[in-house]
Design an enzyme around this catalytic site. Structure first.
Site, short mmCIF file in Angstrom:
data_model
loop_
_atom_site.label_atom_id
_atom_site.label_comp_id
_atom_site.label_asym_id
_atom_site.label_seq_id
_atom_site.Cartn_x
_atom_site.Cartn_y
_atom_site.Cartn_z
N CYS A 129 0.83 -1.22 0.00
CA CYS A 129 0.00 0.00 0.00
C CYS A 129 0.86 1.27 0.00
O CYS A 129 0.33 2.36 0.04
CB CYS A 129 -0.93 0.00 1.21
SG CYS A 129 -0.06 -0.07 2.79
N CYS A 137 9.34 -8.64 8.50
CA CYS A 137 9.28 -10.08 8.76
C CYS A 137 10.69 -10.58 9.02
O CYS A 137 11.60 -10.35 8.21
CB CYS A 137 8.66 -10.79 7.56
SG CYS A 137 8.72 -12.60 7.68
N CYS A 150 11.85 -13.41 6.14
CA CYS A 150 12.23 -13.09 4.76
C CYS A 150 12.58 -11.61 4.56
O CYS A 150 12.87 -11.20 3.44
CB CYS A 150 11.09 -13.46 3.81
SG CYS A 150 9.60 -12.46 4.09
N CYS A 191 2.99 -2.85 6.33
CA CYS A 191 2.40 -1.95 7.32
C CYS A 191 1.79 -2.77 8.46
O CYS A 191 1.36 -3.89 8.28
CB CYS A 191 1.34 -1.05 6.68
SG CYS A 191 -0.08 -1.96 6.03
N HIS A 228 -1.15 -5.28 6.39
CA HIS A 228 -0.49 -6.14 5.41
C HIS A 228 0.58 -7.05 6.03
O HIS A 228 0.89 -8.11 5.48
CB HIS A 228 0.11 -5.29 4.28
CG HIS A 228 -0.93 -4.72 3.37
ND1 HIS A 228 -1.07 -3.39 3.12
CD2 HIS A 228 -1.92 -5.35 2.66
CE1 HIS A 228 -2.09 -3.20 2.28
NE2 HIS A 228 -2.62 -4.36 2.00
N HIS A 270 0.61 -11.00 5.37
CA HIS A 270 1.81 -11.71 4.94
C HIS A 270 1.97 -13.02 5.73
O HIS A 270 2.27 -14.07 5.16
CB HIS A 270 3.03 -10.79 5.15
CG HIS A 270 4.35 -11.47 4.89
ND1 HIS A 270 4.76 -11.84 3.63
CD2 HIS A 270 5.35 -11.82 5.74
CE1 HIS A 270 5.96 -12.40 3.72
NE2 HIS A 270 6.33 -12.41 4.99
N HIS A 275 6.85 -17.51 8.67
CA HIS A 275 6.79 -16.03 8.71
C HIS A 275 5.94 -15.54 9.89
O HIS A 275 5.12 -14.64 9.74
CB HIS A 275 6.23 -15.48 7.39
CG HIS A 275 6.99 -15.93 6.18
ND1 HIS A 275 7.96 -15.17 5.58
CD2 HIS A 275 6.93 -17.09 5.47
CE1 HIS A 275 8.45 -15.83 4.54
NE2 HIS A 275 7.85 -17.00 4.47
N CYS A 296 5.11 -12.26 17.77
CA CYS A 296 4.81 -13.53 17.13
C CYS A 296 3.30 -13.63 16.89
O CYS A 296 2.51 -13.55 17.83
CB CYS A 296 5.26 -14.70 18.01
SG CYS A 296 4.79 -16.32 17.32
N CYS A 330 -5.06 3.39 19.99
CA CYS A 330 -5.58 4.76 20.10
C CYS A 330 -6.51 4.89 21.30
O CYS A 330 -6.61 5.97 21.89
CB CYS A 330 -6.28 5.17 18.81
SG CYS A 330 -7.60 4.04 18.30
N HIS A 357 -11.80 4.73 15.50
CA HIS A 357 -10.59 5.37 15.98
C HIS A 357 -10.93 6.34 17.11
O HIS A 357 -11.98 6.98 17.10
CB HIS A 357 -9.94 6.14 14.81
CG HIS A 357 -8.63 6.78 15.13
ND1 HIS A 357 -7.54 6.08 15.58
CD2 HIS A 357 -8.25 8.09 15.09
CE1 HIS A 357 -6.52 6.91 15.78
NE2 HIS A 357 -6.94 8.14 15.50
#
Length: 490
Positions: free
Chosen positions: A2, A11, A14, A19, A26, A30, A52, A65, A138, A441
């Site tokens: 993004c 990670c 790899c 983000c 993301h 992943h 990962h 983790c 937040c 938020h």
């Protein structure tokens, strides 16, 4: 993916950078994508190594983790996690130090910035410090910023003796917890004190409340993980645990010293909740009188309940109003919510009162009176309510005063109160943006030395009273007005 530069997580399998959860998530995706081939056959040791699951926050250098849904504190035998931290910090120091100095210079010399901060003809500097979002935190940041602007409460903690908790390794200027000290050494009071001390020091960069969040995870299991939480629920847990810890002493500061400090606050202002009075009950503590009348025999029952905040319903006739400017019907005010809270009401069939004279559950009426007002009046507007299957949000705008909230008419014995003791001025507002309690938020508005600030995680901006007044408040903090001899009433 993004192209966001907010909250980068790397990670450790790899080295891909994505983000964090509070941006677009993301990094988590992943991890989830790596699990797909594993669903239909048995995992082997070789396949375990390419899951990962472990990543590192490039801002705070904490390791996490996904499989455990927890922070990782142990390292490999070769200390590879520590090496990654040191490598990231070296990159940050070499690549961005000069750039930060350049940006700081531009900020200091910016005529726009000077214009924004011009107060009474003189230019002042923005001294407020933001709080980093650690992943949907937040809700915590908004409460911390609000509490940091309640001067009497905040000053008490800042003046407590410091206790150094960490004795682990540090990487350069950064420190991070290791948990190697064991559970007995975690102190909510100490980490809360450190966080309050870090705010309002004029730091250009946002403060990371990671150590406080770690202690929160330890002693408040409800808040483990990175999902969105309810700010009001967090505030109540925070105040309750601070109160309990202050009663028992913490990290080498004896209970007698704590209680001595508390007694100095206000010898006459005792409102005890779960034991001895502390700064929490001395500042936020009030007392309600709950009056119940049996409708069959007329027996009256009274009991006194201590409170740290009042949760107010938004009356049902206002719940369909969506915006402040909607013309249909009258506008909902904070007085409407307080009146709904204190008015006489008949209890429904599910809340039948056990009458001691009738010896059985009977229909009855209930009414609340405020027997004692607190120094800081915290009002929580019930914006979330359950329907059959969902928890919906009441998005109604509630008009609230910035000055001179008069609580006298809700008192049990108003004749015994002084002329100024029932007047309250607004000091902070927590706002929930979005539609649901598990999403959206939180931000906060707070007054500091006559100026209003908007706290949105790392970002702090000056604002004005008009903007604050338009906010759809979720939690309101009012401070008791101090009577000044000869001073003109506002």
């Amino acid at each position: 993916v993004c192209r966001s530069n907010k909250s980068p997580w790397v990670c450790l399998t790899c080295s891909s950078v994505h983000c964090g959860r509070y941006v677009n998530g993301h990094a988590k995706k992943h991890y989830e994508d790596a699990q797909i081939p594993m669903t239909n056959h048995k995992k082997t040791e070789k396949q375990e190594k390419v899951q990962h699951t472990v990543c590192m926050d490039c801002s705070s250098y904490s390791t996490y983790c996904y499989r455990c849904d927890d922070f990782v504190v142990n390292d490999t035998k070769l200390g590879l996690v520590q090496k990654v931290r040191e490598h990231l910090q070296n990159l940050e120091n070499s690549a961005f130090t000069s750039d930060r100095h350049r940006k700081r210079k531009l900020l200091e010399n910016s005529s726009l910035n000077s214009k924004l901060l011009k107060v009474n003809g003189s230019t002042t500097t923005l001294c407020a410090t933001g709080l980093r979002n650690l992943g949907n935190t937040c809700f915590m940041n908004a409460i911390l910023q609000s509490l940091s602007n309640i001067q009497q409460f905040c000053c008490y903690f800042k003046e407590l003796p410091a206790v150094e908790l960490r004795n682990g390794k540090t990487a350069g200027r950064r420190t991070y917890h290791t948990r190697s000290q064991g559970d007995n050494n975690v102190s909510l009071v100490e980490e809360f004190r450190k966080t309050l001390c870090a705010l309002w020091q004029g730091n250009q960069t946002a403060f990371s409340p990671e150590s406080l969040f770690y202690v929160v995870w330890k002693i408040m299991p409800n808040f483990r993980g990175y999902q969105q939480q309810d700010a009001h629920e967090f505030m109540r847990y925070l105040l309750d645990h601070l109160h309990l810890e202050l009663q028992g002493g913490f990290n080498g500061v004896p209970r007698s010293v704590i209680l001595q400090e508390n007694s100095n606050l206000s010898a006459s202002n005792k409102c005890c909740i779960n034991g001895a009075s502390t700064v929490v009950t001395a500042i936020f503590g009030g007392i309600l009188q709950n009056e119940v009348n049996c409708l069959i025999c007329g027996t009256e029952s009274r009991k006194f309940d201590p409170f740290l905040d009042l949760s107010l319903d938004i009356p049902s006739q206002f719940r369909n109003k969506r915006t402040k400017n909607q013309e249909s019907g009258p506008m909902c005010t904070l007085r409407d919510c307080l009146r709904s809270f204190t008015d006489l009401e008949e209890l429904d069939e599910t809340e039948l009162y056990m009458c001691h004279k009738c010896k059985k559950k009977q229909k009855s009426t209930k009414k609340f009176w405020i027997q004692k007002l607190p120094k800081v009046l915290c009002l929580h507007l019930k914006r979330f309510h359950w329907t059959a299957y969902l928890r919906n949000k009441v998005d109604t705008y509630v008009e609230f005063p910035l000055r001179g909230l008069d609580m006298k008419c809700y008192l049990l014995e108003p004749e015994n109160s002084g002329p100024e003791s029932c007047l309250y001025d607004l000091v902070a507002v927590v706002v929930h943006h979005g539609s649901g309690v598990g999403s959206g938020h939180y931000t906060a508005y707070a007054a500091h030395e006559g100026r209003w600030f908007h706290f949105n995680d790392s970002t702090v901006t000056l604002t004005d009273e008009e903007t604050v007044g338009k906010a759809k408040a979720y939690i309101l903090f009012y401070v008791e007005r101090q009577a000044k001899p000869g001073a003109e009433k506002l």
